[in-house]
Enzyme design. Structure first.
Site, PDB file in Angstrom:
ATOM      1  CB  VAL A   1      -0.981   0.002   1.193  1.00  0.00           C
ATOM      2  CG1 VAL A   1      -1.913   1.201   1.120  1.00  0.00           C
ATOM      3  CG2 VAL A   1      -1.798  -1.288   1.215  1.00  0.00           C
TER       4      VAL A   1
ATOM      5  CE  LYS B   1      -5.531  -4.635   8.348  1.00  0.00           C
ATOM      6  NZ  LYS B   1      -5.806  -5.368   7.200  1.00  0.00           N
TER       7      LYS B   1
ATOM      8  CD  GLU C   1     -13.837   4.990   5.013  1.00  0.00           C
ATOM      9  OE1 GLU C   1     -14.438   5.993   5.404  1.00  0.00           O
ATOM     10  OE2 GLU C   1     -14.228   3.836   5.255  1.00  0.00           O
TER      11      GLU C   1
ATOM     12  CB  VAL D   1     -13.081  -0.948   8.160  1.00  0.00           C
ATOM     13  CG1 VAL D   1     -14.231  -1.957   8.193  1.00  0.00           C
ATOM     14  CG2 VAL D   1     -12.517  -0.755   9.553  1.00  0.00           C
TER      15      VAL D   1
ATOM     16  N   GLY E   1     -11.153  -1.945   2.860  1.00  0.00           N
ATOM     17  CA  GLY E   1     -10.366  -1.379   1.753  1.00  0.00           C
ATOM     18  C   GLY E   1     -11.011  -0.163   1.130  1.00  0.00           C
TER      19      GLY E   1
ATOM     20  N   GLY F   1      -0.912  -9.879  -2.662  1.00  0.00           N
ATOM     21  CA  GLY F   1      -0.786  -8.756  -1.720  1.00  0.00           C
ATOM     22  C   GLY F   1      -2.053  -8.489  -0.929  1.00  0.00           C
TER      23      GLY F   1
ATOM     24  CD  GLU G   1      -3.447  -7.872   7.491  1.00  0.00           C
ATOM     25  OE1 GLU G   1      -2.771  -7.129   8.198  1.00  0.00           O
ATOM     26  OE2 GLU G   1      -4.151  -7.448   6.555  1.00  0.00           O
TER      27      GLU G   1
ATOM     28  CE  LYS H   1      -9.868  -5.419   7.426  1.00  0.00           C
ATOM     29  NZ  LYS H   1      -9.697  -6.380   6.327  1.00  0.00           N
TER      30      LYS H   1
ATOM     31  N   GLY I   1      -5.665  -5.135  -1.409  1.00  0.00           N
ATOM     32  CA  GLY I   1      -4.861  -4.913  -2.609  1.00  0.00           C
ATOM     33  C   GLY I   1      -4.357  -3.488  -2.666  1.00  0.00           C
TER      34      GLY I   1
HETATM   35  N1  HSE Z   1      -5.495  -8.781   4.814  1.00  0.00           N
HETATM   36  C1  HSE Z   1      -6.572  -7.869   4.653  1.00  0.00           C
HETATM   37  C2  HSE Z   1      -7.680  -8.544   3.890  1.00  0.00           C
HETATM   38  C3  HSE Z   1      -6.086  -6.653   3.915  1.00  0.00           C
HETATM   39  O1  HSE Z   1      -7.421  -9.597   3.298  1.00  0.00           O
HETATM   40  O2  HSE Z   1      -8.807  -8.059   3.897  1.00  0.00           O
HETATM   41  C4  HSE Z   1      -7.078  -5.541   3.871  1.00  0.00           C
HETATM   42  O3  HSE Z   1      -7.444  -5.101   5.144  1.00  0.00           O
END
Ligand code: HSE
Length: 422
Positions: free
Chosen positions: A17, A99, A123, A126, A128, A181, A184, A199, A297
């Site tokens: 990111v 988060k 923002e 939670v 994306g 990507g 985590e 979240k 992503g």
């Molecule tokens: N690892 C998290 C997911 C990344 O897969 O939703 C975005 O918060």
């Protein structure tokens, strides 16, 4: 017209990111936001940005008075806490996507932003790219909100989709989620439901003014789901989704948990596939609303970070209206029941006495199955819930406030297609 301030950014992290937001800001000059320094851990890695931007010293960013916004995009929540709290104390506004950090330290972070009169926006933390937090802050700042039911973790949704649609096994699907990507740095956070409950904890603060420790909320991930469960779901035309749910009960308290659920084709969540997230919000006047978008992503997450940076130009900050108004603040409930499906290897794997009712019991393909009604606390405290042999999936409309209604309704779930043996 309110004046817009110039944003000078100190960026922590240049991963999926971090690099995304660096690239996006280069393409959005109208925003007048410039990255002055980027703090990274490993200076030996080759990076696609001018070398003079990088430093490994936090203080090059935190002590720089020209930097008025810290964008924190690292994965280590402990270090992130030090960075974010120091930045707020130094009167810098902060944008974060972390988060875990936010769920663990929200009260202190709210206090710091108030005390230092700066903003802390998140923002991207939670769902994306979905603007869920500002939606709850601005549109649902009243007591009409009844329920939030969402797919809030992209990696697990990606894995479940690949298992169902492409017959990938769990490990292959997880590897793909990592390669793309979405996952985590420690993917256990995704697959064990911890990312989702972090979240949900953040959503509860904005939706209901509830501040809680994420560990207090019942949460499980997708690691215990068996191929046989997936086959049953396919045969019965339901999807297994990892759902974060918060529902207002008749007593105005909130039932909240993260568990796999069977989602029927009538639900908007049924067709939320891959790394997409979706949230169904129910309010007493507008009925159901559905927010849908990419939940993980590089660019989807960067989009939410960018939106926060942009909001800082006019000093936007969250007001936490429900938290600040005792009349609007709800409490969590621990007194409700869940209709669940359980699959397990042997009867000794579970304790039938924990259930208030069992409805269907059967065996097929070398596994035992039952559907039944169990009190939330009993399920949360059951030893068997963490047994790898035992898979628990919430049935459609699985929240039950009062078991009398279950008796009256005669509740066979008729879990699709199952042969009832007992
Ligand atoms: N690892 C998290 C997911 C990344 O897969 O939703 C975005 O918060």
């Amino acid at each position: 017209m309110s004046s817009q301030k110039k944003i000078v950014i100190g960026l922590f992290g240049f991963g999926v990111v971090g690099e995304g937001i660096y690239k996006v800001l280069q393409k959005t000059p109208a925003l007048q936001a410039r990255i002055k320094k980027i703090c990274i851990k490993d200076p030996s890695k080759k990076r696609d940005a001018p070398a003079e931007l990088f430093t490994t010293d936090y203080n090059d960013l935190l002590e720089d008075e020209e930097i008025n916004v810290i964008v924190e995009l690292i994965s280590n929540a402990k270090e992130a806490y030090t960075i974010v709290s120091t930045a707020l104390i130094k009167n810098k506004s902060v944008v974060s996507a972390n988060k875990k950090l936010i769920a663990a330290h929200l009260p202190r972070l709210i206090e710091l932003q108030r005390k230092h009169n700066v903003s802390f926006l998140y923002e991207a933390a939670v769902c994306g790219s979905i603007p869920i937090i500002r939606n709850l802050e601005e549109y649902y700042d009243n007591d009409l909100l009844q329920s939030i039911c969402g797919i809030v973790n992209g990696s697990t949704n990606y894995i479940l989709t690949k298992i169902r649609e492409e017959n990938l096994d769990y490990q292959q699907a997880l590897l793909q989620a990592q390669q793309r990507g979405f996952a985590e740095a420690d993917p256990a956070l995704d697959v064990e439901g911890k990312d989702a409950v972090n979240k949900l904890t953040i959503l509860l603060a904005h939706a209901h003014g509830i501040i809680t420790d994420p560990n207090e909320i019942l949460h499980r991930g997708i690691t215990q789901i068996q191929n046989t469960d997936a086959i049953i779901a396919l045969e019965k035309n339901v999807q297994i989704k990892l759902i974060a749910q918060a529902k207002k009960l008749a007593n105005n308290k909130i039932a909240a948990f993260v568990l796999p659920q069977f989602v029927t084709i009538e639900s908007q969540l049924y067709n939320v596939r891959n790394e997409f997230n979706g949230v169904v919000i129910e309010s007493s006047l507008s009925d159901k609303q559905f927010l849908y978008g990419k939940g993980a992503g590089r660019y989807p997450t960067s989009s939410a970070v960018l939106s926060d940076i942009s909001a800082l130009r006019y000093n936007y900050s969250y007001e936490y209206r429900k938290l600040n108004n005792p009349e609007n603040r709800n409490e969590l409930s621990t007194d409700f029941y869940l209709k669940i499906y359980v699959s397990f290897k042997a009867w000794s794997d579970i304790d039938l006495n924990d259930f208030d009712f069992t409805e269907e019991i059967y065996c097929q393909r070398g596994r035992q199955y039952l559907t039944g009604v169990i009190h939330y606390e009993k399920l949360k405290n059951a030893d068997w819930l963490s047994d790898n042999n035992v898979s628990v999936i919430v049935c459609p409309d699985g929240i039950i406030e009062n078991t009398d209604t279950v008796k009256l309704k005669s509740t066979s779930l008729q879990l699709p297609g199952v042969e009832v043996l007992v």
